[in-house]
Design a protein around this motif. Structure first.
Motif, mmCIF file in Angstrom:
data_model
loop_
_atom_site.group_PDB
_atom_site.id
_atom_site.type_symbol
_atom_site.label_atom_id
_atom_site.label_comp_id
_atom_site.label_asym_id
_atom_site.label_seq_id
_atom_site.Cartn_x
_atom_site.Cartn_y
_atom_site.Cartn_z
ATOM 1 N N ASN A 66 -40.190 9.290 2.633
ATOM 2 C CA ASN A 66 -39.037 8.795 1.895
ATOM 3 C C ASN A 66 -38.372 7.767 2.804
ATOM 4 N N LEU A 67 -37.874 6.685 2.199
ATOM 5 C CA LEU A 67 -37.223 5.644 2.999
ATOM 6 C C LEU A 67 -35.833 5.372 2.445
ATOM 7 N N TYR A 68 -34.921 5.012 3.337
ATOM 8 C CA TYR A 68 -33.510 4.845 2.974
ATOM 9 C C TYR A 68 -32.934 3.596 3.642
ATOM 10 N N TRP A 69 -32.009 2.929 2.943
ATOM 11 C CA TRP A 69 -31.179 1.877 3.536
ATOM 12 C C TRP A 69 -29.720 2.327 3.466
ATOM 13 N N TYR A 70 -29.053 2.250 4.621
ATOM 14 C CA TYR A 70 -27.626 2.554 4.704
ATOM 15 C C TYR A 70 -26.894 1.333 5.247
ATOM 16 N N ARG A 71 -25.603 1.255 4.921
ATOM 17 C CA ARG A 71 -24.741 0.260 5.543
ATOM 18 C C ARG A 71 -23.579 0.986 6.198
ATOM 19 N N GLN A 72 -23.265 0.552 7.402
ATOM 20 C CA GLN A 72 -22.143 1.120 8.138
ATOM 21 C C GLN A 72 -21.144 0.001 8.374
ATOM 22 N N ALA A 73 -20.001 0.100 7.725
ATOM 23 C CA ALA A 73 -18.956 -0.907 7.877
ATOM 24 C C ALA A 73 -17.741 -0.265 8.536
ATOM 25 N N ALA A 74 -17.015 -1.059 9.271
ATOM 26 C CA ALA A 74 -15.845 -0.557 10.001
ATOM 27 C C ALA A 74 -14.870 0.112 9.043
ATOM 28 N N GLY A 75 -14.494 1.352 9.389
ATOM 29 C CA GLY A 75 -13.510 2.072 8.588
ATOM 30 C C GLY A 75 -14.042 2.659 7.300
ATOM 31 N N ARG A 76 -15.322 2.448 7.006
ATOM 32 C CA ARG A 76 -15.847 2.948 5.720
ATOM 33 C C ARG A 76 -16.968 3.947 5.891
ATOM 34 N N GLY A 77 -17.377 4.204 7.098
ATOM 35 C CA GLY A 77 -18.422 5.192 7.315
ATOM 36 C C GLY A 77 -19.793 4.687 6.901
ATOM 37 N N LEU A 78 -20.717 5.619 6.796
ATOM 38 C CA LEU A 78 -22.112 5.313 6.499
ATOM 39 C C LEU A 78 -22.347 5.486 5.005
ATOM 40 N N GLN A 79 -22.801 4.432 4.356
ATOM 41 C CA GLN A 79 -22.968 4.444 2.899
ATOM 42 C C GLN A 79 -24.431 4.245 2.528
ATOM 43 N N LEU A 80 -24.967 5.143 1.714
ATOM 44 C CA LEU A 80 -26.343 5.010 1.249
ATOM 45 C C LEU A 80 -26.414 3.893 0.214
ATOM 46 N N LEU A 81 -27.325 2.939 0.430
ATOM 47 C CA LEU A 81 -27.491 1.816 -0.498
ATOM 48 C C LEU A 81 -28.680 2.040 -1.434
ATOM 49 N N PHE A 82 -29.838 2.333 -0.868
ATOM 50 C CA PHE A 82 -31.065 2.524 -1.642
ATOM 51 C C PHE A 82 -31.907 3.625 -1.002
ATOM 52 N N TYR A 83 -32.715 4.275 -1.837
ATOM 53 C CA TYR A 83 -33.735 5.141 -1.280
ATOM 54 C C TYR A 83 -34.990 5.016 -2.121
ATOM 55 N N SER A 84 -36.129 5.352 -1.485
ATOM 56 C CA SER A 84 -37.425 5.192 -2.141
ATOM 57 C C SER A 84 -38.311 6.380 -1.818
ATOM 58 N N VAL A 85 -38.929 6.946 -2.861
ATOM 59 C CA VAL A 85 -39.842 8.081 -2.656
ATOM 60 C C VAL A 85 -41.296 7.647 -2.746
ATOM 61 N N GLY A 86 -41.550 6.356 -2.974
ATOM 62 C CA GLY A 86 -42.918 5.873 -3.026
ATOM 63 C C GLY A 86 -42.960 4.372 -3.248
ATOM 64 N N ILE A 87 -44.156 3.802 -3.140
ATOM 65 C CA ILE A 87 -44.334 2.357 -3.320
ATOM 66 C C ILE A 87 -43.806 1.925 -4.677
#
Lengths: 114, 113
Positions: B32-53
């Protein structure tokens, strides 16, 4: 949606002192993860807790899960400068195997003065 | 052992320019693959995830998109960057089909000017 509140937001301790960081969830905890992050770097996995009352230790770091209180604590014994960094807790949104999403707290910044 | 790579490490882009961030995992199959964004004051936010091609789930409506052209490759893109896209982007992987521990890459620092 689930929210995780970490306390304190920041902590400054003298080397050798013990400290505790707390993570409280707004909903039932199905899996609680602790990570450490150095500024500008990725997250390093520390420990995962799944069952109420579970306690895990690695070197001088101990994490506990209180399922009833929907809370986890991370305790560091005899802190060292190498323990400095940002500690984040993350929680899974459900109990099913397809619940991949993790919600994270905003982190606790730990400074250890030599 | 498993290794996760991200590049570039840092990126400074003008507003309106395109974006492509790459993440690759070694030493495991079908993650499984994930993209997160971490912005100042906003913590870690999940953007996308993928369970397969080719299987992408979006968590937050935004100016970004993700693709998974190969089993162990995850790409984050944008056609036109906004100032609000600035942040620290983290890729992560976990064992497929199991809500297991996520392991993070070193991250990409994106500054949009």
């Amino acid at each position: 949606s689930q929210e995780l509140e970490q306390s304190p937001q920041s902590l400054i301790v003298q080397e050798g002192k013990n400290l505790t960081i707390n993570c409280t969830s707004s909903k039932t905890l199905y899996g609680l993860y602790w990570y450490k992050q150095k500024y500008g770097e990725g997250l390093i996995f520390l420990m995962m807790l799944q069952k109420g009352g579970e306690e895990k230790s690695h070197e001088k770091i101990t994490a506990k899960l209180d399922e009833k209180k929907q809370q986890s604590s991370l305790h560091i014994t005899a802190s060292q400068p190498s323990h400095a960094g940002i500690y984040l807790c993350g929680a899974r949104g459900g109990s099913g195997g397809s619940n991949y999403k993790l919600t994270f707290g905003k982190g606790t910044l730990l400074t250890v003065n030599p | 052992s498993q290794t996760i790579h991200q590049w570039p490490a840092t990126l400074v882009q003008p507003v309106g320019s395109p974006l492509s961030l790459e993440c690759t995992v070694e030493g495991t199959s079908n993650p499984n693959l994930y993209w997160y964004r971490q912005a100042a004051g906003r913590g870690l936010q999940l953007l996308f995830y993928s369970v397969g091609i080719g299987q992408i789930s979006s968590e937050v409506p935004q100016n970004l998109s993700a693709s998974r052209p190969q089993d162990r490759q995850f790409i984050l893109s944008s056609k036109k960057l906004l100032l609000s896209d600035s942040g620290f982007y983290l890729c992560a992987w976990s064992v497929r089909r199991i809500a297991d521990t996520q392991y993070f890459g070193p991250g990409t620092r994106l500054t949009v000017l």
